[in-house]
Scaffold this active site. Sequence first.
Site, PDB file in Angstrom:
ATOM      1  CE1 TYR A 111      68.095 -16.142 -12.307  1.00  0.00           C
ATOM      2  CE2 TYR A 111      68.522 -14.398 -13.886  1.00  0.00           C
ATOM      3  CZ  TYR A 111      67.741 -14.945 -12.886  1.00  0.00           C
ATOM      4  OH  TYR A 111      66.605 -14.293 -12.494  1.00  0.00           O
ATOM      5  CG  HIS A 118      68.006 -13.930  -6.923  1.00  0.00           C
ATOM      6  ND1 HIS A 118      68.844 -14.498  -7.838  1.00  0.00           N
ATOM      7  CD2 HIS A 118      66.758 -14.113  -7.422  1.00  0.00           C
ATOM      8  CE1 HIS A 118      68.136 -15.003  -8.834  1.00  0.00           C
ATOM      9  NE2 HIS A 118      66.862 -14.777  -8.599  1.00  0.00           N
TER      10      HIS A 118
END
Length: 283
Positions: free
Chosen positions: A51, A109
């Site tokens: 992110y 992730h």
Amino acid sequence: MQPAKAFTLAAHGAKMPVVGYGTMELPDHPAELVAAAIENGYRLIDTARKYGTEERVGEGIRASGIARDELWVTTKVTELDAREADFLRSAETSLKALQLDYVDLLLVHWPQPKVPFTETLGALAKAKRSGLTRHIGVSNFTVAMLDEAVRVCPEPLVTNQVEYHAYLPQDRMLAALKRHGMILTAYCPMARGKLLNDPIIGEIAKSHGKTAGQICLRWLIQQPMVAAVPRPLEVTHIKEDLDMFDWSLSDDETRRISALRSRHIRIADPPERAPKWDVETVL
Ligand SMILES: NC(=O)c1ccc[n+]([C@@H]2O[C@H](COP(=O)([O-])OP(=O)(O)OC[C@H]3O[C@@H](n4cnc5c(N)ncnc54)[C@H](OP(=O)(O)O)[C@@H]3O)[C@@H](O)[C@H]2O)c1
């Protein structure tokens, strides 16, 4: 309002807050937003190396003045760092960016099919054993991948963070997580806004004097072992998403919302890294 920290889910020694603050794609004042979320009662902040928000999350945590042990910080290692050395380097980079000594939860992730699970899950367990993180888990794993991850990982996994909302059924994943004593952490809990204009959600919201966003979240967290990480930017939404714990949906309302599954909308499906998702029966 009671602070969210009072509401936790227990799995393999972890006590994870049931609602967290998502930090993907924050706008230009992310540290202030994170601080505002903490000041309004959030006790879980969800970030990821991918992110690019870890520095700002760290700033927000420091600005809030909260004690470290009052807060649960989750971050994630990308699928590009699935090899052991890369994985551990990524976890250390995350800690530097956050300016923290440890995170509370470190997740893989996305699954990386080109690297044996034994290596990636082994590195994840190593991150835990060396104190980089208190707990570990995965994200975007299918049922078969989850079963394999649990089998090969030398440390218990606490959660699989997957997309889950009323437009996307996850029955098979919920059953698998139950078998493993794990939490489902729901991302995109409002289908990135798509659910907010649904007439059924709107009608139920009106009858409770709540907003559509709150109905979406309540439907999720009313289910056993389901947590959620919404990403409200508006301060009113930040507050609403925690005003969740002194009211509930009836069985009939729950059934009506669950019936929206027939829409079967998936938001996060990047072709370069998404696995072949489990097929759910949509009645
Ligand atoms: N593990 C993964 O691969 C993965 C993938 C995607 C996302 N995530 C995590 O999940 C988090 C949330 O996902 P998301 O942002 O995609 O989806 P989301 O939370 O479903 O949608 C965000 C939208 O919901 C709105 N919203 C939030 N609370 C509201 C409320 N009470 N009333 C009305 N609108 C409300 C926000 O509006 P405002 O901005 O106007 O407040 C924003 O437009 C991310 O930040 C990230 O941490 C993880």
